[in-house]
Design an enzyme around this catalytic site. Sequence first.
Site, short mmCIF file in Angstrom:
data_model
loop_
_atom_site.label_atom_id
_atom_site.label_comp_id
_atom_site.label_asym_id
_atom_site.label_seq_id
_atom_site.Cartn_x
_atom_site.Cartn_y
_atom_site.Cartn_z
N TYR A 1 0.83 -1.22 0.00
CA TYR A 1 0.00 0.00 0.00
C TYR A 1 0.86 1.26 0.00
O TYR A 1 1.01 1.92 1.01
CB TYR A 1 -0.88 -0.05 1.26
CG TYR A 1 -1.91 1.05 1.41
CD1 TYR A 1 -2.82 1.35 0.41
CD2 TYR A 1 -2.00 1.75 2.61
CE1 TYR A 1 -3.79 2.33 0.59
CE2 TYR A 1 -2.96 2.74 2.79
CZ TYR A 1 -3.86 3.02 1.78
OH TYR A 1 -4.80 3.99 1.97
N SER B 1 -5.86 9.28 4.01
CA SER B 1 -4.96 8.17 3.73
C SER B 1 -4.00 8.44 2.59
O SER B 1 -3.40 7.52 2.05
CB SER B 1 -5.79 6.92 3.40
OG SER B 1 -6.73 7.21 2.39
N ASP C 1 -7.92 0.28 -2.75
CA ASP C 1 -8.56 1.49 -3.31
C ASP C 1 -8.02 1.98 -4.64
O ASP C 1 -8.60 2.89 -5.23
CB ASP C 1 -8.49 2.68 -2.33
CG ASP C 1 -9.45 2.53 -1.18
OD1 ASP C 1 -10.12 1.50 -1.10
OD2 ASP C 1 -9.52 3.45 -0.35
#
Length: 394
Positions: free
Chosen positions: A116, A128, A167
């Site tokens: 990530y 984020s 995402d």
Amino acid sequence: MKFSSSTLLWLAATAAAAPSKTAQQSPRQVGGCASAVTLDASTNVWKKYKLHANNFYRKEIEEFAIPALDATTAAKAKAVSEIGTFVWLDTIKNIEKLEPALAEVPCDEILGVVIYDLPGRDCAAKASNGELKVGELPKYKSEYIDVVAGILKKHPNTAVALVIEPDSLPNLVTNSDVQACKNSASGYRDGVAYALKQLNLPNVVQYIDAGHGGWLGWDANLKPGAEELAKAYKAAGSPKQFRGIATNVAGWNAWDLVPGEFSSKSDAKYNSCQNEKEYVTRFGAALKTAGMPNHAIVDTGRNGVQGLRQEWGNWCNVKGTGFGIRPSSETGLELADAFVWVKPGGESDGTSDSSAVRYDSFCGKADAYQPSPEAGAWHQAFFEDLIANAKPAF
């Protein structure tokens, strides 16, 4: 909207506590098996391996949560610390978590790891956002993915399950009108494909993030969503260790609630995926058509209570929720390999302080817990709610 452990909370004692790999204890040899592990990604590896309860999350609970709890709740918190969760490698610095985590895994368990750190990460959110800027793809490849790959190659005797870039590709499907997502698109596609290719190792099984039923589950998103993910898989050379998708990562959706949480909404007729079971089934069919492996793991770490959110897309520290189904390969659906806890419950999704640089308006909504600290910081009150509202109960 997926969030990781704060670097400030990393405890070096994890490494010190890990026994040497030279001690050839079998089958529960800590630090891997006595010989190299080969995972067959054409099968459900979760039938053989248990999700590892890593020491990083355990120490968060022991050092930050338990001291503030009464004896009864502390015992429940201790039980939570023994449940497997994923280790989040959300920055280059946090790669330092990986080797100690690998060193503590018994032969019959599998370490869950979240990859990530894409450039321009979480292009449609603020809380984020990552460390790498758009255009820093070479740095992502050489200083992040290549380093992770190198460490995994040094530990061939340990089984590892990867969730690739939460995402990222779903944002390209539904937020294509957001300028930041337009800017990030090529880097996301190239970066995800590179990660899949470089991390295609015999002891690794890969799942790419596919959002959730309230995101790519809308009828109009199923086909383009599947095609977007399949392009990344094919661009990576259709890696042998690729198994399928991860859904509901850090999410709140029910597994098999009928009628669905938002089935009474006026626009419900446009979304036939009112729970994650339906989403895995329907999106899985679209993935098969697009030419990609379509099995799934589903994050049930915080979906113990439904009916709390005002909208599908509300993702920040939803108040009143609880821990959900424990990690298990018994899902009742062939396409669903396992229920897993990807998001470590108790780590904040984002701050409710509207003056903060990383403040996202979703963390100020009426269904978001307030006050809440920065993303990744320990959120004691929220953790206590997760325990109190857990289904099944502790």
